[in-house]
Scaffold this motif. Structure first.
Motif, PDB file in Angstrom:
ATOM      1  N   UNK A   1       0.829  -1.211   0.000  1.00 36.96           N
ATOM      2  CA  UNK A   1       0.000   0.000   0.000  1.00 36.96           C
ATOM      3  C   UNK A   1       0.860   1.255   0.000  1.00 36.96           C
ATOM      4  N   UNK A   2       2.164   1.074   0.065  1.00 37.25           N
ATOM      5  CA  UNK A   2       3.064   2.229   0.100  1.00 37.25           C
ATOM      6  C   UNK A   2       2.998   2.987  -1.214  1.00 37.25           C
ATOM      7  N   UNK A   3       2.813   4.281  -1.123  1.00 33.60           N
ATOM      8  CA  UNK A   3       2.896   5.143  -2.300  1.00 33.60           C
ATOM      9  C   UNK A   3       4.351   5.562  -2.438  1.00 33.60           C
ATOM     10  N   UNK A   4       5.074   4.905  -3.317  1.00 34.87           N
ATOM     11  CA  UNK A   4       6.515   5.125  -3.398  1.00 34.87           C
ATOM     12  C   UNK A   4       6.843   6.601  -3.662  1.00 34.87           C
ATOM     13  N   UNK A   5       6.055   7.221  -4.524  1.00 29.69           N
ATOM     14  CA  UNK A   5       6.327   8.612  -4.860  1.00 29.69           C
ATOM     15  C   UNK A   5       6.241   9.524  -3.653  1.00 29.69           C
ATOM     16  N   UNK A   6       5.227   9.284  -2.819  1.00 29.32           N
ATOM     17  CA  UNK A   6       5.076  10.096  -1.612  1.00 29.32           C
ATOM     18  C   UNK A   6       6.240   9.841  -0.650  1.00 29.32           C
ATOM     19  N   UNK A   7       6.646   8.581  -0.548  1.00 33.91           N
ATOM     20  CA  UNK A   7       7.748   8.246   0.348  1.00 33.91           C
ATOM     21  C   UNK A   7       9.045   8.890  -0.120  1.00 33.91           C
ATOM     22  N   UNK A   8       9.340   8.752  -1.403  1.00 32.58           N
ATOM     23  CA  UNK A   8      10.581   9.288  -1.953  1.00 32.58           C
ATOM     24  C   UNK A   8      10.638  10.806  -1.830  1.00 32.58           C
ATOM     25  N   UNK A   9       9.498  11.441  -2.084  1.00 28.03           N
ATOM     26  CA  UNK A   9       9.465  12.905  -2.097  1.00 28.03           C
ATOM     27  C   UNK A   9       9.045  13.519  -0.769  1.00 28.03           C
TER      28      UNK A   9
END
Length: 501
Positions: free
Chosen positions: A349-357
């Motif tokens: 469920x991780x939103x990679x884009x949100x995590x990275x940014x």
């Protein structure tokens, strides 16, 4: 799916409705209001290539008539298995496939057609109708709907006086280290304008210069859609790429093997099954029993699937030992050396884009993106027939009480490409696919009852497929492949099939 306003399909934009909702009246309105001068009926013949009938738009009545009732054609010139004395067929347009021809100097609307027999019924033996029957039977047995998509690999080559610098491996290579990126990106744009659900394109591994010509391998990948739509967009994409080859004065080929020292070109097919808009292949981050059963069914039928997936002698150059293409009958997770691969999915469920940014995270379910991939097919396959054959494999697995147990025996976590170099042919745990058209024909003969069940594949089509495969007379050819190297015999074989598919 893109919004109507942003949809690249020009008819969708103008008519303000999805292509699946197109009507005869919509097409007439578009043709009249946009001052279209020509209507082209397109159909896929036995050779898998698009054929054309051109209609000059004259009167509304004439346009209405041909869109309503189709046109009469000589079926024996389209399919060799139809007899001359009873060969008349109707070709009838499928309105949802209409697109504005991007190449015609005369403003033209093209539309793909299906075949009807003299009794006014869908032609039992036409490829698109065989696929329809398979889909219908699958839904009847499972209450699930299928989606499929293809990965279309191809080589572009032409005369070159420019040395392209960079690594020999061309995977995801970009300008200025590739010569044909412009052709590929134009193809993506035009395929989308013609209704294809394109996801992305990129350069592939193969690239070399030989005899004054520069060769580059590329790939275009589509989004999962209805199996008939997936097949439609593959045949339209191949036509567009060939047309762009003419424009750029280069050759485009879908041949499975162009050089023994270079990667071959496949036409990998991904699939998923949905029920109530839910992807039935994955749950709680794991592949489901449904997935395992479908995998087992396809692997059970894999030897016979070669008859539809690999339809020319040169197809079997790609699946020789040492050529880094899967030919062992097994499956794996993220394992590109197996025949069936479960690709890395978006099960977190991780939103990679949100995590990275470092932005606020919202929980989004991306499991709808999970597919399963069959990696053994190539560009010689008729996508309608091969998709239908895959569906029969799905149904076999889903009805087999031993299917899940079989997947344990079929599972492989090793790099089989590496292992091939270390073990003699007879020492492998997994059996292999046929190594010639002749062998594929023999296997299909033994497995034909699976494909003829529920009258999905007519007996005449299975007979014709077997005879066609045997006509290549390649029984001894597979043994000679091992001694070919890059000699003249290989060059002549490749030249013969360069534009066969």
């Amino acid at each position: 799916m893109p919004s109507i306003q942003n949809n690249p399909n020009l008819l969708v934009q103008y008519l303000q409705k999805p292509a699946s909702h197109f009507t005869k009246e919509d097409l007439i309105r578009y043709i009249e209001e946009r001052e279209i001068e020509m209507l082209n009926f397109r159909y896929v013949a036995e050779d898998g290539k698009l054929k054309t009938i051109n209609f000059m738009v004259t009167t509304r009545e004439e346009l209405d008539m041909v869109l309503s009732s189709g046109e009469r054609v000589d079926g024996s010139s389209i399919f060799s298995f139809l007899e001359v004395n009873t060969s008349d067929l109707y070709i009838v347009p499928r309105y949802k496939t209409a697109f504005l021809n991007p190449f015609s100097k005369i403003p033209s609307v093209d539309v793909l057609c299906s075949f009807y027999n003299a009794q006014g019924e869908p032609l039992e033996s036409s490829p698109e109708n065989i696929l329809k029957k398979a889909q219908k039977q699958f839904f009847k047995e499972t209450n699930m709907k299928l989606k499929m998509m293809g990965e279309l690999e191809f080589y572009i080559f032409g005369d070159s006086e420019i040395e392209v610098e960079g690594a020999a491996d061309g995977y995801h290579c970009a300008e200025p280290f590739t010569m044909y990126e412009e052709l590929r990106t134009e193809a993506i744009k035009l395929i989308a304008q013609c209704g294809g659900m394109v996801r992305f394109g990129h350069a592939e591994n193969g690239r070399f210069t030989y005899d004054g010509k520069h060769y580059e391998q590329h790939e275009i990948e589509f989004a999962p859609v209805d199996p008939e739509d997936a097949s439609d967009q593959l045949v339209v994409a191949k036509w567009i790429l060939r047309m762009l080859g003419l424009k750029y004065k280069v050759n485009v080929t879908f041949i499975p093997k162009i050089s023994l020292s270079q990667p071959g070109s496949g036409m990998h097919v991904h699939f998923l099954a949905e029920q109530a808009d839910k992807n039935m292949l994955v749950e709680n981050g794991e592949i489901t029993p449904t997935s395992l059963k479908m995998i087992a069914g396809v692997l059970d039928l894999a030897p016979a699937l070669s008859a539809f997936a690999n339809t020319t002698p040169v197809s079997y150059l790609r699946s020789m030992p040492g050529q880094k293409a899967p030919y062992r009958i097994c499956w794996g997770k993220q394992n590109r050396s197996t025949l069936i691969r479960v690709p890395l999915g978006w099960n977190s469920a991780t939103a990679f884009g949100a995590d990275l940014n470092q932005q606020e995270q919202t929980n989004v379910d991306y499991t709808f993106r999970q597919t399963i991939e069959y990696r053994g097919s190539d560009g010689s396959a008729n996508p309608y027939l091969f998709s239908a054959a895959l569906i029969i494999g799905f149904m076999k697995g889903l009805s087999d009480t031993e299917a899940i147990k079989k997947t344990d025996d079929y599972f492989c976590s090793e790099n089989l490409f590496l292992k091939e170099d270390q073990q003699p042919e007879g020492d492998h745990q997994f059996s292999r696919l046929p190594n010639s058209c002749h062998e594929a024909a023999e296997v299909l003969e033994n497995y034909r009852h699976y494909f003829e069940a529920d009258q999905i594949f007519p007996k005449s089509i299975i007979n014709h497929t077997i005879l066609k495969l045997r006509s290549f007379n390649d029984k001894e050819l597979s043994e000679n492949f091992k001694t070919y190297g890059e000699n003249q015999d290989l060059k002549e074989l490749i030249k013969e099939y360069l534009h066969y598919m």
